[in-house]
Motif scaffolding. Structure first.
Motif, mmCIF file in Angstrom:
data_model
loop_
_atom_site.group_PDB
_atom_site.id
_atom_site.type_symbol
_atom_site.label_atom_id
_atom_site.label_comp_id
_atom_site.label_asym_id
_atom_site.label_seq_id
_atom_site.Cartn_x
_atom_site.Cartn_y
_atom_site.Cartn_z
ATOM 1 N N LEU A 1 -7.954 -13.383 7.759
ATOM 2 C CA LEU A 1 -7.859 -12.980 6.194
ATOM 3 C C LEU A 1 -7.604 -11.626 5.966
ATOM 4 O O LEU A 1 -7.144 -11.304 5.027
ATOM 5 N N LEU A 2 -8.246 -10.706 7.007
ATOM 6 C CA LEU A 2 -8.154 -9.434 6.647
ATOM 7 C C LEU A 2 -6.651 -9.045 6.918
ATOM 8 O O LEU A 2 -6.136 -8.064 6.170
ATOM 9 N N PHE A 3 -5.981 -9.647 8.028
ATOM 10 C CA PHE A 3 -4.542 -9.218 8.195
ATOM 11 C C PHE A 3 -3.694 -9.577 7.067
ATOM 12 O O PHE A 3 -2.798 -8.982 6.466
ATOM 13 N N THR A 4 -4.064 -10.625 6.475
ATOM 14 C CA THR A 4 -3.368 -11.458 5.237
ATOM 15 C C THR A 4 -3.504 -10.317 4.133
ATOM 16 O O THR A 4 -2.563 -10.034 3.439
ATOM 17 N N ALA A 5 -4.892 -9.967 3.756
ATOM 18 C CA ALA A 5 -5.205 -9.093 2.902
ATOM 19 C C ALA A 5 -4.560 -7.722 2.952
ATOM 20 O O ALA A 5 -3.950 -7.007 2.096
ATOM 21 N N LEU A 6 -4.558 -6.976 4.266
ATOM 22 C CA LEU A 6 -3.786 -5.909 4.728
ATOM 23 C C LEU A 6 -2.220 -5.890 4.217
ATOM 24 O O LEU A 6 -1.955 -4.944 3.539
ATOM 25 N N LEU A 7 -1.767 -7.120 4.497
ATOM 26 C CA LEU A 7 -0.105 -7.306 4.105
ATOM 27 C C LEU A 7 0.004 -7.264 2.591
ATOM 28 O O LEU A 7 0.753 -6.494 2.007
ATOM 29 N N PHE A 8 -0.695 -8.154 1.915
ATOM 30 C CA PHE A 8 -0.872 -8.077 0.556
ATOM 31 C C PHE A 8 -1.063 -6.625 -0.147
ATOM 32 O O PHE A 8 -0.248 -6.082 -0.907
ATOM 33 N N GLY A 9 -1.986 -6.015 0.413
ATOM 34 C CA GLY A 9 -2.292 -4.691 -0.237
ATOM 35 C C GLY A 9 -1.323 -3.563 0.189
ATOM 36 O O GLY A 9 -0.814 -2.760 -0.699
ATOM 37 N N GLY A 10 -1.022 -3.635 1.348
ATOM 38 C CA GLY A 10 0.196 -2.798 1.692
ATOM 39 C C GLY A 10 1.508 -2.805 0.900
ATOM 40 O O GLY A 10 2.214 -1.860 0.535
ATOM 41 N N ALA A 11 1.807 -4.243 0.642
ATOM 42 C CA ALA A 11 3.146 -4.438 -0.028
ATOM 43 C C ALA A 11 3.049 -4.062 -1.227
ATOM 44 O O ALA A 11 4.139 -3.385 -1.900
ATOM 45 N N VAL A 12 2.086 -4.403 -1.962
ATOM 46 C CA VAL A 12 1.599 -3.779 -3.324
ATOM 47 C C VAL A 12 1.680 -2.471 -3.491
ATOM 48 O O VAL A 12 2.482 -1.803 -4.354
ATOM 49 N N LEU A 13 1.125 -1.769 -2.604
ATOM 50 C CA LEU A 13 0.865 -0.282 -2.771
ATOM 51 C C LEU A 13 2.195 0.353 -2.335
ATOM 52 O O LEU A 13 2.836 1.236 -3.294
ATOM 53 N N PHE A 14 3.038 -0.079 -1.398
ATOM 54 C CA PHE A 14 4.385 0.432 -1.292
ATOM 55 C C PHE A 14 5.274 0.304 -2.306
ATOM 56 O O PHE A 14 5.907 0.952 -2.820
ATOM 57 N N SER A 15 5.502 -0.891 -2.869
ATOM 58 C CA SER A 15 6.440 -1.329 -3.787
ATOM 59 C C SER A 15 5.954 -0.864 -5.091
ATOM 60 O O SER A 15 7.073 -0.444 -5.812
ATOM 61 N N PHE A 16 4.838 -0.804 -5.388
ATOM 62 C CA PHE A 16 4.447 -0.416 -7.095
ATOM 63 C C PHE A 16 3.834 0.998 -7.101
ATOM 64 O O PHE A 16 3.939 1.689 -8.143
ATOM 65 N N GLY A 17 3.323 1.633 -5.938
ATOM 66 C CA GLY A 17 2.620 2.833 -5.816
ATOM 67 C C GLY A 17 3.440 3.938 -5.095
ATOM 68 O O GLY A 17 4.025 4.897 -5.698
ATOM 69 N N PHE A 18 3.835 3.528 -3.941
ATOM 70 C CA PHE A 18 4.246 4.861 -3.068
ATOM 71 C C PHE A 18 5.751 5.285 -3.625
ATOM 72 O O PHE A 18 6.038 6.263 -3.978
ATOM 73 N N ALA A 19 6.519 4.059 -3.882
ATOM 74 C CA ALA A 19 8.022 4.307 -4.231
ATOM 75 C C ALA A 19 8.175 4.967 -5.615
ATOM 76 O O ALA A 19 8.558 6.184 -5.940
#
Length: 129
Positions: free
Chosen positions: A6-24
């Motif tokens: 679940l931690l790896f699944t959550a890491l992917l979710f958070g990382g994808a959201v942050l990269f897509s909507f935050g970082f860029a």
């Protein structure tokens, strides 16, 4: 083992959201356009590699607990490969060639894939509530 899955699944979710909507978005708003676009272009191969590795690990860890979730995470890992190896270079070629129509279509496909991955990832997390 389930906690790690679940931690790896959550890491992917958070990382994808942050990269897509935050970082860029942050780069495009705070840096000159040419610098921001060049930085994003350099970051995407690493982001896609992150998605591949984390989704594959999550898939393997989820297998003993929920095979559907495991297969969904494997789907993300598998579909990120052509996105990284074929779609991303095609988007870059369209940009370099000054072909805005092709860029828009390919970028739209890339965004669609990214959003689908985020939705699938969220669904996997919700399955464990």
């Amino acid at each position: 083992m389930l906690v790690a899955a679940l931690l790896f699944t959550a890491l992917l979710f958070g990382g994808a959201v942050l990269f897509s909507f935050g970082f860029a978005a942050f780069l495009l708003k705070t840096l000159p356009s040419d610098v921001a676009r060049a930085s994003i272009r350099r970051a995407f191969p690493y982001f896609y590699l992150f998605v591949l590795i984390v989704a594959a690990i999550a898939s393997a860890l989820l297998w003993p607990f929920d095979r559907v979730s495991s297969l969904l995470m494997a789907f993300i890992a598998i579909t990120i490969i052509p996105t990284r190896q074929l779609l991303m270079p095609a988007i870059n070629r369209a940009t370099d060639a000054g072909n805005p129509a092709r860029f828009k279509a390919l970028h739209g496909l890339s965004v669609g894939i990214g959003l689908a991955h985020i939705v699938i990832n969220a669904y996997v997390l919700v399955r464990f509530l």
